[in-house]
Design an enzyme around this catalytic site. Structure first.
Site, short mmCIF file in Angstrom:
data_model
loop_
_atom_site.label_atom_id
_atom_site.label_comp_id
_atom_site.label_asym_id
_atom_site.label_seq_id
_atom_site.Cartn_x
_atom_site.Cartn_y
_atom_site.Cartn_z
NE ARG A 151 -2.87 0.40 3.34
CZ ARG A 151 -2.13 0.62 4.42
NH1 ARG A 151 -1.41 1.73 4.52
NH2 ARG A 151 -2.08 -0.26 5.40
CE1 TYR A 192 -16.83 9.70 -16.44
CE2 TYR A 192 -16.42 9.86 -14.10
CZ TYR A 192 -16.70 9.10 -15.21
OH TYR A 192 -16.84 7.75 -15.09
CG ASP A 241 -10.34 15.05 -15.25
OD1 ASP A 241 -9.59 14.46 -16.05
OD2 ASP A 241 -11.39 14.55 -14.80
CE LYS A 285 -12.62 6.71 -18.40
NZ LYS A 285 -13.02 7.95 -17.77
C1 LIG Z 1 -13.57 8.34 -16.52
C2 LIG Z 1 -13.29 9.71 -16.03
C3 LIG Z 1 -13.10 9.97 -14.67
C4 LIG Z 1 -13.20 8.90 -13.62
O1 LIG Z 1 -12.17 7.97 -13.73
P1 LIG Z 1 -12.30 6.41 -13.32
O2 LIG Z 1 -11.01 5.84 -13.73
O3 LIG Z 1 -13.48 5.86 -14.06
O4 LIG Z 1 -12.53 6.39 -11.84
C5 LIG Z 1 -12.81 11.28 -14.30
N1 LIG Z 1 -12.74 12.27 -15.21
C6 LIG Z 1 -12.95 12.05 -16.53
C7 LIG Z 1 -12.86 13.19 -17.48
C8 LIG Z 1 -13.23 10.77 -16.98
O5 LIG Z 1 -13.44 10.56 -18.29
#
Ligand SMILES: *Cc1c(COP(=O)(O)O)cnc(C)c1O
Length: 384
Positions: free
Chosen positions: A51, A103, A175, A200
């Protein structure tokens, strides 16, 4: 030569990486272990418990820091757990100004988890910098930006937001999931924290759920590491390995995402049955100039509205697609289509989502790296 001096396309492969110390393995081994032998209490080789730290995760974290031009990377179990760690820097009574077109899961985390711990969130259209400033008061601690926004593809001027954050002594977190560091590096534009859903584009193969944070500042890195270890939502060794492998082809994948994105965006724009296409590469996109100045390309994320279409008709179109898979998520090698109102953005109340343009007939595409002709032919048969 330090890997810091490499160009981006080399950093994806070599950034922060060195052959494994034990046998010279070129890819870091998957250290599938929870704990590490000690010769005497505290006598370990840098890792005590997975961890707190794991060599495969450390290799990923170092690669993440490199491609975002930061100094410290942290890998989490998901994008949302990475965000969760950022908000845990705050205290009850603190306030956050956030992008409104967000999101869906991020909105849910803010509203349904953190609001009950006394943190307040304001959602504003950040294309208008004055609208952000209006919400700043002496309780504000953080500005949270998502750009390009999801699913409306608005582009927010990171340099301008960063100047505002600095003037008010606020943290700026971005983000960067939609752009990926291939297209945009927020730390270079003045952000303090970059966050990714590495699920992604970074992972790129729709085979992991992983999150990431990257920062420059040591003190901020220490605070986030403390939260990561104390709350425990760490990225496992197998997922770290897969994400690291994904990053090694990020630049070639992104190049094709951009080419295919442009082809599909232009096809949709010229289609008589399409009302509106949202893609920052269009010269008449309201934030095209900002996109051009802060991004190195426009990506393969596109949203569109079929003419005179309803909730039901939009669903019919996405159901007819064959090469595009109807699925949540984005950024993988395969093309995906989604219906935000019933899928990714269903957790946002209808009135709230329609304010930012997420109407019932909006369709979102994550254009993959297949042959563009096949993608266009698929859209043609589905739109009819
Ligand atoms: C998918 C996504 C998230 C969340 O991420 P996870 O890996 O699904 O927890 C946050 N911000 C954006 C822009 C996303 O596309």
């Amino acid at each position: 030569m330090s890997t810091k001096d490499l160009k981006f396309n080399s950093k994806t492969i070599h950034g922060g990486q060195a052959p494994d110390k034990a046998y010279g393995a070129v890819m870091p081994p998957i250290y599938q272990t929870s704990t590490y032998a000690q010769s005497t209490p505290g006598g370990h080789q840098g890792f005590e418990y997975s961890r707190s730290g794991n060599p495969t995760r450390a290799a990923l974290e170092s690669a993440l820091a490199s491609i975002e031009n930061g100094n410290y990377g942290l890998a989490f179990a998901s994008g949302l757990s990475a965000m969760d760690a950022v908000i845990k820097l705050l205290n009850p009574g603190d306030e956050v100004v956030s992008t409104n077109d967000l999101y869906g899961g991020s909105y849910r985390l803010f509203k349904q988890i953190f609001e009950k711990y006394g943190i307040a969130f304001h959602f504003v259209g950040m294309e208008n910098i004055a609208a952000i400033e209006e919400k700043i008061n002496d309780k504000t601690k953080l500005i949270w930006v998502e750009t390009p926004t999801n699913p409306m593809m608005n582009v927010i001027d990171l340099k301008a937001v960063s100047a505002l954050a600095k003037a008010h002594n606020l943290l700026l977190a971005v983000d960067n999931t939609f752009a990926s560091p291939y297209l945009q590096r927020p730390l270079d534009l003045g952000a303090d924290i970059v966050m990714h859903s590495a699920t992604k584009f970074l992972g790129g193969h729709s085979d992991v759920v992983v999150g990431a944070l990257v920062v420059k500042d040591k003190e901020l890195a220490d605070q986030l590491y403390f939260i990561q270890n104390a709350s425990g939502a760490v990225c496992g060794p197998m997922d770290s390995f897969l994400t690291l492998r994904g990053i090694k082809t990020l630049h070639v994948r992104m190049q094709r995402h951009c080419e295919n994105g442009e082809a599909v965006a232009n096809y949709l724009k010229n289609h008589p049955k399409i009302e509106k296409v949202y893609w920052p590469g269009f010269e008449d996109h309201p934030n095209h100039d900002v996109a051009k100045s802060q991004m190195d390309g426009f990506g393969g994320m596109i949203s569109f509205i079929p003419k005179g279409s309803s909730f039901e008709e939009a669903i019919k179109i996405v159901e007819k697609l064959k090469v595009f898979t109807l699925a949540e998520s984005l950024g993988g090698v395969e093309s995906l289509a989604g219906h935000p109102a019933s899928m990714t953005h269903a957790s946002i109340p209808k009135a709230e989502r329609e304010k930012s343009g997420v109407v019932d007939s909006l369709i979102r595409l994550s254009v993959g790296i297949e042959d563009a002709d096949d993608l266009i032919a698929d859209l043609e048969q589905a739109i009819g």
